[in-house]
Design an enzyme around this catalytic site. Structure first.
Site, PDB file in Angstrom:
ATOM      1  N   SER A 145      16.319  -0.139  16.469  1.00 44.64           N
ATOM      2  CA  SER A 145      16.972  -1.448  16.670  1.00 44.64           C
ATOM      3  C   SER A 145      16.639  -2.452  15.566  1.00 44.64           C
ATOM      4  CB  SER A 145      16.578  -2.053  18.029  1.00 44.64           C
ATOM      5  OG  SER A 145      16.804  -1.125  19.051  1.00 44.64           O
ATOM      6  N   ARG A 146      16.356  -1.941  14.384  1.00 44.04           N
ATOM      7  CA  ARG A 146      16.062  -2.789  13.209  1.00 44.04           C
ATOM      8  C   ARG A 146      14.780  -3.617  13.371  1.00 44.04           C
ATOM      9  NH1 ARG A 146      19.165   0.486  11.793  1.00 44.04           N
ATOM     10  NH2 ARG A 146      21.096   0.195  10.618  1.00 44.04           N
TER      11      ARG A 146
END
Ligand SMILES: Cc1cc2nc3c(=O)[nH]c(=O)nc-3n(C[C@H](O)[C@H](O)[C@H](O)COP(=O)(O)O)c2cc1C
Length: 211
Positions: free
Chosen positions: A189-190
């Site tokens: 999710s970065r």
């Protein structure tokens, strides 16, 4: 090609302030070993960034040839564009990217020439063809044609008659002494991990940065 839809998740590993080595050089060696074991192509290749006041920053790939407590060593032509840039500003950047491991390392450091002895020793370890090429090519100078370069190579090769050339005076190594090193590990999710080491009064201080 629809680049805006190309994305992937990064899930390979994690990095914490507690899990990293106290010395960034040790941490780097661990990651470099991982990259070799993972068969990353050209795992020792790094971008070298030079910056002169008022000029465009310049980046190019060079190969890491030694790593020690002092820093990172690569070899090149001292009269090349990078050599001239380092002459004016010896503050440089090094950058490694190992996509298979979802990792990058950024290094700020100060470059200095290695001793002539160290340069000659490494030059002698290179294959004859690479030695001749280093002598025959005025790296970064304008060439009128490819055939001119090949002619320079052949004429030196013929003159040497199988002997090895001397290491040119304008060819040798640079040692980059790091002052800051950032280890980046891609996460889901970065929410990537970024652990930074900064040299403060001769001691490495470790902190985490927001991705
Ligand atoms: C995989 C790879 C490895 C390279 N290794 C070196 C190297 O170790 N030393 C070097 O001088 N140039 C190396 N080069 C060439 C440089 O990227 C660059 O073209 C050259 O050094 C001239 O750069 P300059 O004009 O900015 O000085 C390599 C290029 C690639 C793609």
């Amino acid at each position: 090609m629809k680049l805006d839809s190309i994305r992937r998740e990064y899930r390979f590993a994690a990095l914490t302030k507690q899990s990293v080595a106290a010395s960034p050089i040790d941490q780097f060696k661990e990651w470099l070993n991982d990259a070799q074991r993972a068969n990353v192509n050209d795992f020792s290749a790094m971008s070298l960034v030079t910056a002169e006041t008022g000029a465009f920053p310049q980046s190019r790939i060079v190969l890491l040839k030694d790593i020690s407590v002092d820093g990172f060593t690569f070899f090149t032509n001292y009269d090349s564009q990078k050599g001239k840039a380092i002459e004016k500003n010896n503050k440089v950047g090094l950058h490694f990217f190992w996509p298979e491991l979802e990792r990058q390392v950024r290094i700020d450091g100060v470059a200095e020439k290695t001793s002539r002895e160290a340069s000659v020793q490494y030059f002698k370890s290179r294959p004859l063809e690479s030695q001749i090429a280093a002598c025959a090519s005025a790296q970064s100078a304008t060439l009128t044609s490819r055939s001119k370069l090949e002619e320079q190579y052949r004429s030196l090769q013929n003159a040497l008659q199988g002997d090895h050339p001397e290491c040119p005076e304008n060819w040798g190594g640079y040692l980059v002494r790091p002052v800051k090193m950032e280890f980046w590990q891609g996460r889901e999710s970065r929410l990537h991990d970024r652990i930074v080491y900064e040299l403060v009064e001769n001691e490495w201080k470790i902190k985490r940065l927001s991705p």
